[in-house]
Design an enzyme around this catalytic site. Structure first.
Site, short mmCIF file in Angstrom:
data_model
loop_
_atom_site.label_atom_id
_atom_site.label_comp_id
_atom_site.label_asym_id
_atom_site.label_seq_id
_atom_site.Cartn_x
_atom_site.Cartn_y
_atom_site.Cartn_z
N GLY A 42 46.35 45.99 28.80
CA GLY A 42 46.55 45.30 30.07
C GLY A 42 45.32 44.55 30.54
N GLU A 74 53.43 37.43 53.60
CA GLU A 74 52.75 36.19 53.23
C GLU A 74 53.75 35.14 52.74
OE1 GLU A 74 48.48 38.26 52.10
OE2 GLU A 74 49.95 37.89 50.52
N ALA A 81 44.60 46.27 43.94
CA ALA A 81 43.47 45.99 43.05
C ALA A 81 42.28 46.92 43.23
CB ALA A 81 43.04 44.53 43.20
N GLY A 119 44.85 43.11 33.53
CA GLY A 119 44.83 42.96 34.97
C GLY A 119 43.46 43.30 35.53
N PHE A 120 43.40 43.62 36.81
CA PHE A 120 42.13 43.90 37.46
C PHE A 120 41.41 45.07 36.81
CE2 PHE A 120 44.48 41.72 40.88
CZ PHE A 120 43.56 40.74 41.19
N GLY A 121 42.13 46.18 36.58
CA GLY A 121 41.52 47.34 35.98
C GLY A 121 41.11 47.13 34.54
#
Length: 451
Positions: free
Chosen positions: A12, A172, A320, A14-16
């Site tokens: 992955g 949002e 996140a 993503g952020f991590g």
């Protein structure tokens, strides 16, 4: 081992996943990052792609570019299928990848709570493809409603936009569509904008559950001032593409339902050999190791991991900061194991606060508590800092500034018209857009449903 060095596989981008790979890049180890797509996606700004504020290259960054100077970090573009823990092997659609240590950072996908009909017809918003599908569809609906042969009922259906879920994404998105409507109003000279309806539906009594009551009330006030109908304690039970059905028995004719009501772990996680929570996330201990793992070398972080400690009543949220903080502790613990130290660190989450924008120049922040323009400036600064690459920082800052001053959105480009034998046609296509950073296993509308 690769070249005599421990081999760490991270699933992955993503952020991590990106965070932990950057940390390992400085160590004497070999790292393989596995992801279905070749880019890191800044998911918090997907709603701005879906509403024509930003373009895709401003919220996505090529994964390989992060590690161009790090020879020990390699990218492997593939879809993860499962984990053979007995043999320390990650299974992918492009073969097996042996590991010494495995980090699952696979992210999450949209949770439709078992409502197959809703899943088939509503728009999720976890991937770039979905955000673009929403943008194309919303723009198309205004164009279709403008046709002179439409009945009033048809126009009202096409100009009714429903967002389900009162978390940050839903709030949002609702605010952004309301502002997009105001831009369209100046350009569609024959369209009656009294037919435009924007509804935000939330099953509980509050929007933004992580916020205090006064900030929740301010959010609802601002949304309503923008013409958004906020429907609290309202539960969706079905949607067939034309009629949205509520538990109360009310039916809402609409051709647009955007689902932001929840997330769940990706399907891949259930085949990783660990214990899973009700939402499919894999349970981890305080040292971030997967519970029930055969060997003590499988970790999980971020949205795919379920973690509770102390007197917590529910797992940490899928945001996140959780992923990046877990990445640091996971990195430290793997390095300890490599050095023969079994005294692993325990993860403790530090809540950095929450924020959400409600539109142009409006936002709420809970730590420190702020509303209005100052909160929007804080929100803008935090998101600019987290974007990857100087190009994105510069262009996004310019676009936000210009949008604040003028309200113009030049990204209102319909891109899903397919040329077929010289005719303009649109078709509904189902594709697998599974992504280890998002792992959206659901069916995705790439092209729209009507010409």
């Amino acid at each position: 081992m690769i070249n005599g060095k421990p081999h760490i596989v991270v699933v992955g981008g993503g952020f991590g996943g990106i965070k932990i790979c950057k940390l390992f890049a400085k160590e004497n180890v070999e790292v393989t990052l596995v992801d279905r797509h070749n880019f890191h996606l800044f998911q918090p700004l997907l709603y701005q792609v879906s509403t024509s504020v930003l373009s895709t290259d401003e919220i996505a960054y090529p994964t390989r570019s992060f590690f161009r100077e790090n020879k020990n970090v390699n990218f492997f573009m593939a879809k993860a299928r499962g984990v053979d823990q007995a043999n320390n092997v990650l299974l992918t659609n492009h073969g097996k990848i042996p590991y010494d240590y495995l980090v699952l950072a696979a992210g999450a996908t949209t949770n439709f709570f078992g409502m197959k009909e809703v899943e088939d017809h509503a728009y999720g918003m976890k991937t770039i493809q979905e955000a673009l599908a929403i943008r194309n569809h919303v723009l198309h609906e205004f164009e279709r409603a403008d046709k002179p042969y439409r009945t009033d009922a048809e126009r009202k259906e096409k100009l009714t936009f429903v967002i389900v879920g009162g978390g940050p994404t839903g709030v949002e998105e609702a605010g952004a569509i309301a502002e997009l409507r105001d831009i369209m109003k100046k350009e569609f000279h024959h369209l009656d904008f009294n037919n435009v309806s924007i509804k935000l539906i939330e099953a509980t009594a509050h929007v933004l559950p992580m916020m205090s009551q006064d900030l929740q009330d301010e959010t609802v006030r601002v949304l309503r001032s923008k013409g958004v109908e906020v429907m609290l304690e309202t539960q969706v039970v079905g949607y067939d593409g034309k009629i949205l059905k509520l538990k109360s028995g009310v039916e809402i004719p609409t051709s647009t339902v955007i689902w932001a009501a929840g997330v769940k772990a990706v399907e891949f996680i259930k085949d990783c050999g660990g214990e899973c929570a009700r939402d499919g996330r894999i349970w981890i201990d305080e040292d971030l190791m997967v519970k029930g793992a055969v060997n003590k070398n499988v970790f999980a972080i971020g949205d795919c991991a379920a973690f509770m400690h102390g007197d917590m009543k529910r797992p940490l949220p899928t945001v996140a900061p959780v992923a990046t903080q877990q990445a640091k502790v996971c990195y430290e613990n793997i390095m300890k194991l490599i050095k023969g130290d079994n005294n692993l660190n325990k993860f403790k989450y530090k809540d950095l606060g929450a924020m959400a924008t409600i539109g142009r120049g409006k936002a709420v922040v809970n730590s420190p508590k702020m509303t209005g323009f100052m909160a929007w400036c804080a929100w803008m600064l935090v998101h600019l800092i987290r974007l990857a690459g100087a190009h994105a920082n510069f262009t996004v800052a310019i676009k936000w500034g210009w949008n604040l001053l003028s309200g113009i959105r030049l990204g209102r480009i319909i891109t899903n018209i397919k040329l077929d034998s010289g005719k303009l046609t649109l078709t509904k296509v189902e594709e697998d857009h599974s992504n280890e950073s998002n792992f959206n296993e659901g069916k995705m509308i790439v092209l729209d449903k009507e010409d």
